[in-house]
Each structure stands twice: as structure tokens, then as C-alpha cells.
Scaffold this motif. Structure first.
Motif, PDB file in Angstrom:
ATOM      1  N   HIS A 128       0.849  -1.187   0.000  1.00 21.83           N
ATOM      2  CA  HIS A 128       0.000   0.000   0.000  1.00 21.83           C
ATOM      3  C   HIS A 128       0.886   1.240   0.000  1.00 21.83           C
ATOM      4  O   HIS A 128       1.661   1.461   0.940  1.00 21.83           O
ATOM      5  CB  HIS A 128      -0.901  -0.005   1.239  1.00 21.83           C
ATOM      6  N   ALA A 129       0.786   2.033  -1.056  1.00 26.70           N
ATOM      7  CA  ALA A 129       1.562   3.267  -1.184  1.00 26.70           C
ATOM      8  C   ALA A 129       0.662   4.450  -0.864  1.00 26.70           C
ATOM      9  O   ALA A 129      -0.210   4.814  -1.661  1.00 26.70           O
ATOM     10  CB  ALA A 129       2.134   3.400  -2.599  1.00 26.70           C
ATOM     11  N   TRP A 130       0.850   5.056   0.313  1.00 28.10           N
ATOM     12  CA  TRP A 130      -0.068   6.098   0.776  1.00 28.10           C
ATOM     13  C   TRP A 130       0.160   7.430   0.081  1.00 28.10           C
ATOM     14  O   TRP A 130       1.278   7.768  -0.306  1.00 28.10           O
ATOM     15  CB  TRP A 130       0.105   6.304   2.281  1.00 28.10           C
ATOM     16  N   GLY A 131      -0.933   8.156  -0.054  1.00 28.14           N
ATOM     17  CA  GLY A 131      -0.884   9.490  -0.625  1.00 28.14           C
ATOM     18  C   GLY A 131      -2.218  10.188  -0.459  1.00 28.14           C
ATOM     19  O   GLY A 131      -3.080   9.741   0.303  1.00 28.14           O
ATOM     20  N   LEU A 193       0.760   9.450   6.606  1.00 26.18           N
ATOM     21  CA  LEU A 193       1.473   8.327   6.004  1.00 26.18           C
ATOM     22  C   LEU A 193       1.899   8.611   4.563  1.00 26.18           C
ATOM     23  O   LEU A 193       2.443   7.726   3.899  1.00 26.18           O
ATOM     24  CB  LEU A 193       0.593   7.073   6.043  1.00 26.18           C
ATOM     25  N   ASN A 194       1.650   9.814   4.083  1.00 30.81           N
ATOM     26  CA  ASN A 194       2.011  10.164   2.705  1.00 30.81           C
ATOM     27  C   ASN A 194       3.454   9.797   2.395  1.00 30.81           C
ATOM     28  O   ASN A 194       4.369  10.103   3.165  1.00 30.81           O
ATOM     29  CB  ASN A 194       1.822  11.665   2.474  1.00 30.81           C
ATOM     30  N   GLY A 195       3.634   9.126   1.255  1.00 28.43           N
ATOM     31  CA  GLY A 195       4.970   8.790   0.814  1.00 28.43           C
ATOM     32  C   GLY A 195       5.500   7.473   1.336  1.00 28.43           C
ATOM     33  O   GLY A 195       6.555   7.012   0.888  1.00 28.43           O
ATOM     34  N   LEU A 196       4.796   6.850   2.283  1.00 25.09           N
ATOM     35  CA  LEU A 196       5.244   5.574   2.840  1.00 25.09           C
ATOM     36  C   LEU A 196       4.607   4.405   2.102  1.00 25.09           C
ATOM     37  O   LEU A 196       3.532   4.543   1.518  1.00 25.09           O
ATOM     38  CB  LEU A 196       4.898   5.485   4.334  1.00 25.09           C
ATOM     39  N   VAL A 197       5.268   3.275   2.132  1.00 22.30           N
ATOM     40  CA  VAL A 197       4.747   2.051   1.524  1.00 22.30           C
ATOM     41  C   VAL A 197       4.694   0.974   2.603  1.00 22.30           C
ATOM     42  O   VAL A 197       5.718   0.644   3.210  1.00 22.30           O
ATOM     43  CB  VAL A 197       5.619   1.571   0.348  1.00 22.30           C
ATOM     44  N   GLY A 198       3.495   0.465   2.859  1.00 27.28           N
ATOM     45  CA  GLY A 198       3.317  -0.574   3.866  1.00 27.28           C
ATOM     46  C   GLY A 198       2.972  -1.907   3.232  1.00 27.28           C
ATOM     47  O   GLY A 198       2.605  -1.980   2.059  1.00 27.28           O
ATOM     48  N   VAL A 199       3.089  -2.962   4.026  1.00 26.64           N
ATOM     49  CA  VAL A 199       2.826  -4.314   3.551  1.00 26.64           C
ATOM     50  C   VAL A 199       1.724  -4.945   4.408  1.00 26.64           C
ATOM     51  O   VAL A 199       1.723  -4.803   5.641  1.00 26.64           O
ATOM     52  CB  VAL A 199       4.099  -5.184   3.637  1.00 26.64           C
ATOM     53  N   ALA A 200       0.768  -5.625   3.763  1.00 24.94           N
ATOM     54  CA  ALA A 200      -0.303  -6.311   4.495  1.00 24.94           C
ATOM     55  C   ALA A 200       0.299  -7.456   5.306  1.00 24.94           C
ATOM     56  O   ALA A 200       1.110  -8.226   4.803  1.00 24.94           O
ATOM     57  CB  ALA A 200      -1.356  -6.843   3.526  1.00 24.94           C
TER      58      ALA A 200
END
Length: 217
Positions: A128-131, A193-200
Motif C-alpha cells: 500500500h503506497a499512501w498518498g 502516512l504520505n509517501g510511505l509504503v506498507g505491507v499487508a
């Protein structure tokens, strides 16, 4: 002081007028549990304290089955947590940071309607790439998936990945052909969380009978 009491009583009267009509509509039967629920939940502005009125409102909106089609058996509780009538998957995404600007970020969760329980493992490696772009996918049932993405292309990718675990009988095609962009308020601050990439890292599956399954990804 008297003015405050007058305003408080006016608020109680207003709450009773608004909520009691909904309670009467939800429990319009005169028999069994419906009548008892209606009696217990109805606000009496002449007798109920503010705390009692708030408790009744919270119980009605967040704790009760709004449309009781069956009366509880003698050994069953009167009140129920309101349940969904479909299977829903809840995907938990872990951000790469525990804090942003000094504030804890916790976890991010996306609810996926019409979830197929045997397809949960298809969400492995979901990222998930937040923006600031919000994309909304609407099913035939009018339920939705909403994601916040760094751009439209990334939002479509995320929704299409989530759709892998959805009953195709309820889908309306791909995200590119069916999602629309939701516009945030002009004065809304950018998500932290803008700009961060999370993993399920987990999927929770909620069934109509309120049972749940949990799987680590």
C-alpha cells in the motif's frame, strides 16, 4: 446556571424527538424482544439523565440488532452487536515506520466486502503506497472499497489486488473501469502516512454470524 440547565433540557428533548422515532421504526412489533427493546431504549426527557440518554443512543446505534426478525431464546442475550449480512475481509497494513513526526502511526486497515474466505492468501505481498488520492470502488450491492494512494495508477493497482479475493458475482469490472476519485476537503491536511509504503500482514474475516477468522500473511 439556569440557562445551562434550560439548554440541557432542550438538547434532551431534541435527542428524544430524533432518536425515539428511529427506535419506533426499528422495533415496530408489539411482541417479544422487539417490544422490550423499544421500551428500554426509548428516551424519556422528563426522567432520563444525560448519561442514561447517551447510553441508550450508543446502545441503539452501535450495540443492537436494529431489525430483530427473531426473538431471542430464554438462554440468549437480549442485545446483539449489529452484524454484517455479508462476509467482509479486513486487511491490516503495517507501515514501515512506527512514528511520523513524533506521533505513532499504528496500523492501517481496509475493509473488503463480499470476501471469499478461501481466497485470503491471494492478498499475500499486497503493498500500500499512501498518498492524497482517494479511489472508491462500488460493488453491485453499493458497498465500497476505499483506498488512499500516492496517485491514480497506484490506487487502481491496489484495488485490483484486493479484488482478487472478492466474489466476482458482485464486482463491476476492474478498478480502472469502475472506480472514481473522491475529492478531499480543500483545508484537509495531507495524511501523515504520505509517501510511505506498507505491507499487508494480516487478514481478518468477519462472517454474518459474527464469527471471525484471522490469518497472518
Amino acid at each position: 446556571m439556569n440557562e445551562n440547565l434550560t439548554d440541557l433540557q432542550s438538547l434532551l428533548n431534541l435527542a428524544a424527538h430524533a432518536v425515539n422515532a428511529e427506535i419506533a421504526e426499528a422495533y415496530n412489533s408489539s411482541a417479544g424482544s422487539a417490544a422490550e427493546l423499544k421500551r428500554i431504549l426509548t428516551i424519556n426527557p422528563g426522567k432520563d439523565t444525560v448519561q442514561n440518554a447517551l447510553l441508550k443512543m450508543m446502545t441503539f446505534y452501535f450495540g443492537c440488532d436494529r431489525v430483530p426478525t427473531e426473538h431471542p431464546k430464554p438462554d440468549e442475550p437480549l442485545f446483539y452487536r449489529r452484524a454484517t449480512d455479508i462476509i467482509v475481509g479486513e486487511v491490516r497494513i503495517k507501515p514501515p515506520k512506527k512514528r511520523v513526526n513524533g506521533s505513532p502511526v499504528g496500523y492501517y486497515q481496509i475493509r473488503v466486502p463480499h470476501f471469499l474466505p478461501d481466497k485470503w492468501d491471494l492478498l499475500r505481498e499486497y503493498t500500500h503506497a499512501w498518498g492524497s488520492v482517494t479511489l472508491v470502488y462500488t460493488f453491485q450491492s453499493n458497498r465500497q472499497i476505499k483506498v488512499k494512494a500516492k496517485d491514480e495508477k497506484e490506487g487502481h493497482r491496489m484495488i485490483n489486488h484486493l479484488l482478487r479475493a472478492v466474489d466476482p458475482a458482485f464486482t463491476m469490472g476492474t478498478s480502472e473501469s469502475h472506480s472514481y476519485e473522491g475529492k478531499p476537503a480543500k483545508d484537509k491536511k495531507p495524511p501523515k502516512l504520505n509517501g510511505l509504503v506498507g505491507v499487508a500482514n494480516r487478514v481478518s474475516i468477519e462472517y454474518p454470524d459474527r464469527q471471525t477468522d484471522n490469518y497472518l500473511l
